[in-house]
Scaffold this motif. Sequence first.
Motif, mmCIF file in Angstrom:
data_model
loop_
_atom_site.group_PDB
_atom_site.id
_atom_site.type_symbol
_atom_site.label_atom_id
_atom_site.label_comp_id
_atom_site.label_asym_id
_atom_site.label_seq_id
_atom_site.Cartn_x
_atom_site.Cartn_y
_atom_site.Cartn_z
ATOM 1 N N GLN B 20 41.808 44.187 49.196
ATOM 2 C CA GLN B 20 41.697 43.183 48.446
ATOM 3 C C GLN B 20 42.814 42.072 48.211
ATOM 4 O O GLN B 20 42.347 41.103 48.106
ATOM 5 C CB GLN B 20 41.035 43.863 47.087
ATOM 6 C CG GLN B 20 40.153 45.050 47.200
ATOM 7 C CD GLN B 20 38.556 44.484 46.540
ATOM 8 O OE1 GLN B 20 38.605 43.283 45.690
ATOM 9 N NE2 GLN B 20 37.643 45.005 47.169
ATOM 10 N N LEU B 21 43.608 42.678 48.207
ATOM 11 C CA LEU B 21 44.781 41.709 47.653
ATOM 12 C C LEU B 21 45.844 41.161 49.085
ATOM 13 O O LEU B 21 46.790 40.505 48.941
ATOM 14 C CB LEU B 21 45.856 42.187 46.914
ATOM 15 C CG LEU B 21 45.472 42.951 45.583
ATOM 16 C CD1 LEU B 21 46.306 43.576 44.409
ATOM 17 C CD2 LEU B 21 44.747 41.721 44.897
ATOM 18 N N GLY B 39 50.654 40.438 42.796
ATOM 19 C CA GLY B 39 50.176 39.006 43.013
ATOM 20 C C GLY B 39 48.930 38.723 42.585
ATOM 21 O O GLY B 39 48.197 37.824 43.098
ATOM 22 N N ALA B 40 48.221 39.712 41.883
ATOM 23 C CA ALA B 40 46.548 39.669 41.683
ATOM 24 C C ALA B 40 46.694 38.868 40.489
ATOM 25 O O ALA B 40 47.507 38.256 39.389
ATOM 26 C CB ALA B 40 46.059 40.867 41.338
ATOM 27 N N ASP B 41 45.304 38.194 40.547
ATOM 28 C CA ASP B 41 45.061 37.192 39.209
ATOM 29 C C ASP B 41 43.715 37.957 38.636
ATOM 30 O O ASP B 41 43.499 39.045 38.977
ATOM 31 C CB ASP B 41 44.925 35.749 39.430
ATOM 32 C CG ASP B 41 43.587 35.643 40.334
ATOM 33 O OD1 ASP B 41 42.709 36.507 40.493
ATOM 34 O OD2 ASP B 41 43.527 34.532 41.160
ATOM 35 N N LEU B 43 40.695 37.347 38.436
ATOM 36 C CA LEU B 43 39.443 37.446 39.268
ATOM 37 C C LEU B 43 39.721 38.634 40.411
ATOM 38 O O LEU B 43 38.761 39.279 40.355
ATOM 39 C CB LEU B 43 39.185 36.140 39.779
ATOM 40 C CG LEU B 43 38.927 35.048 39.195
ATOM 41 C CD1 LEU B 43 38.845 33.834 39.921
ATOM 42 C CD2 LEU B 43 37.728 35.194 37.988
ATOM 43 N N ASP B 44 40.925 38.776 40.691
ATOM 44 C CA ASP B 44 41.167 39.883 41.819
ATOM 45 C C ASP B 44 40.953 41.184 41.085
ATOM 46 O O ASP B 44 40.267 42.204 41.509
ATOM 47 C CB ASP B 44 42.523 39.793 42.363
ATOM 48 C CG ASP B 44 42.965 38.773 43.101
ATOM 49 O OD1 ASP B 44 42.112 38.527 44.260
ATOM 50 O OD2 ASP B 44 43.903 38.132 43.098
ATOM 51 N N VAL B 46 38.948 41.923 38.506
ATOM 52 C CA VAL B 46 37.618 42.119 38.425
ATOM 53 C C VAL B 46 36.985 42.889 39.355
ATOM 54 O O VAL B 46 36.184 43.742 39.679
ATOM 55 C CB VAL B 46 36.799 40.787 37.811
ATOM 56 C CG1 VAL B 46 35.169 41.080 37.838
ATOM 57 C CG2 VAL B 46 37.346 40.361 36.474
ATOM 58 N N GLU B 47 37.203 42.051 40.814
ATOM 59 C CA GLU B 47 36.824 42.574 41.729
ATOM 60 C C GLU B 47 37.140 43.912 42.308
ATOM 61 O O GLU B 47 36.423 44.794 42.929
ATOM 62 C CB GLU B 47 37.242 41.570 43.189
ATOM 63 C CG GLU B 47 36.102 41.486 44.114
ATOM 64 C CD GLU B 47 36.380 40.684 45.253
ATOM 65 O OE1 GLU B 47 37.482 40.527 45.563
ATOM 66 O OE2 GLU B 47 35.571 40.046 45.682
ATOM 67 N N MET B 50 35.326 46.388 40.421
ATOM 68 C CA MET B 50 33.973 46.541 41.109
ATOM 69 C C MET B 50 34.152 47.407 42.555
ATOM 70 O O MET B 50 33.071 48.113 42.395
ATOM 71 C CB MET B 50 33.406 45.086 41.535
ATOM 72 C CG MET B 50 32.894 44.421 40.310
ATOM 73 S SD MET B 50 32.588 42.710 40.566
ATOM 74 C CE MET B 50 31.104 42.838 41.800
#
Lengths: 411, 83
Positions: B20-21, B39-41, B43-44, B46-47, B50
């Motif tokens: 994902q990242l 470095g996730a934000d 939105l990352d 949330v995903e 999920m």
Amino acid sequence: MKRRVVVTGVGLITPLGTGNEKSWKGICEGIPGIRRIQKFDPSVLKTQIAGEVLDLDPVDFMDPKEIRRSDPFIQYAVAATQLALNDAGLEITEDISPDVGTFVSSGIGGLDSFQKNVIEMHERGPSRVSPFFIPSMIANMASGYVSIFFHAKGPNCCTTTACAASAHAIGDAAKIIERGDADVMIAGGTEAPILPVAIAGFNSMKALSTRNEEPHRASRPFDKERDGFVMGEGAGILILEELEFAKKRRARVYAEVIGYGMSSDAYHITSPSLDGPVRCMRRTLRDAQLNPEDIDYINAHGTSTPQNDVNETRAVKEVFNSYAYKLPISSTKSMTGHLLGAAGGIEAAFTVLALYNGIIPPTINLDYPDPDCDLDYVPHEARDIKIKTALSNSFGFGGTNASLAFRRFEG
Amino acid sequence: MGIQHEQEIVGKVKKMVASQLGKPEDEISLESAFIEDLGADSLDLVELVMAMEDEFGVEISDEDAQRIITVQDAINYVLERRK
């Protein structure tokens, strides 16, 4: 004194290939980019052919995380911008960054993301809709991504005007430079529409060619046997610069942007009118301070639909009178297919390359000219001819029209 | 869901985070914080939540999700829920 705007770089991603070399050379050699659809099984669809981009690896331009978070229409825009900046030899340093803008349009936006998330919601419920759905779907995100990626902090905009979207982008971007709001604009368009739902939609309108058994011959603008347009995908980006800015860094100049006109048909949601395109071309000539006889070439909208090609021919005759018969016109859509919101971008690029290289690209597949299309469409083969001034036409659903005028740069 | 060994869960979470990242798996340690280190934000995150819900068949409330800061937090959450 009026600020002048020149084109110093182009970036092309078309069904003929990624990069200017493959796209421009292919166009001049009359190579068709239309094939049976390969990215999904099209067998349930009436139309099973398109101009797909098959040689682009987004990893060459973006890191894997950004690729996963973005729709293909965004990836095409980022890749085409990198190619255009390389071509222009321009690096966006901190010094110039506030005066570099982005105007990257799309007629639709992230349709792939849209389709995927609607299916996901339908099958698994609202909590499964991705947080990246909205940012990868909205049409201005290509311009947003390009701005972030290349640190362009000037104007950041997008026109969503169907098949005229990127012609509007280039015209509006040139005016932004002209009035002093930026020195450089990254301008053009991108589209990734080759998806079942889009093909089904255009099929229901009877707008697409169904010549599935002969993909190479399906896009045949101005030909009697044309039966609709063929969808294409990709991106076309131009680097526009204020002339003195370009001169200072000794940039190579392809051509000057000298005119831009727009108009509306105010007539029908999808059918064209005659007077809309006529007024659009006339306004462009007025903006460029040119007479009709000054134009040496038109890159036509030329979609290969029964309606457009006759209507555009009539409009050209109305604007250019008897000179229309001496004026070379070609439709590069005969090779690339119709890239919708990216069409104006790639065609503006072909137009400036035609001026720079002294080559008019051909209209291929023009085997049986339509009696109602009786102008010089440069059939089959490119023409080596030095030309000074050219127009590029783009007309969109909703009755929106845009034309651009370019001049060969001679100092 | 069958009983999963802790090591298996650690492996799965790391793999998920990596994909994902967009980070190589060997750059991801248990102490790595999603935002500061990887470095996730928002939105990352949330995903990622999920994806964890899908993979481990758990439901993670927004409140719980806010307490998942590091890779170890994510693993602990799955381990607790599994009991």
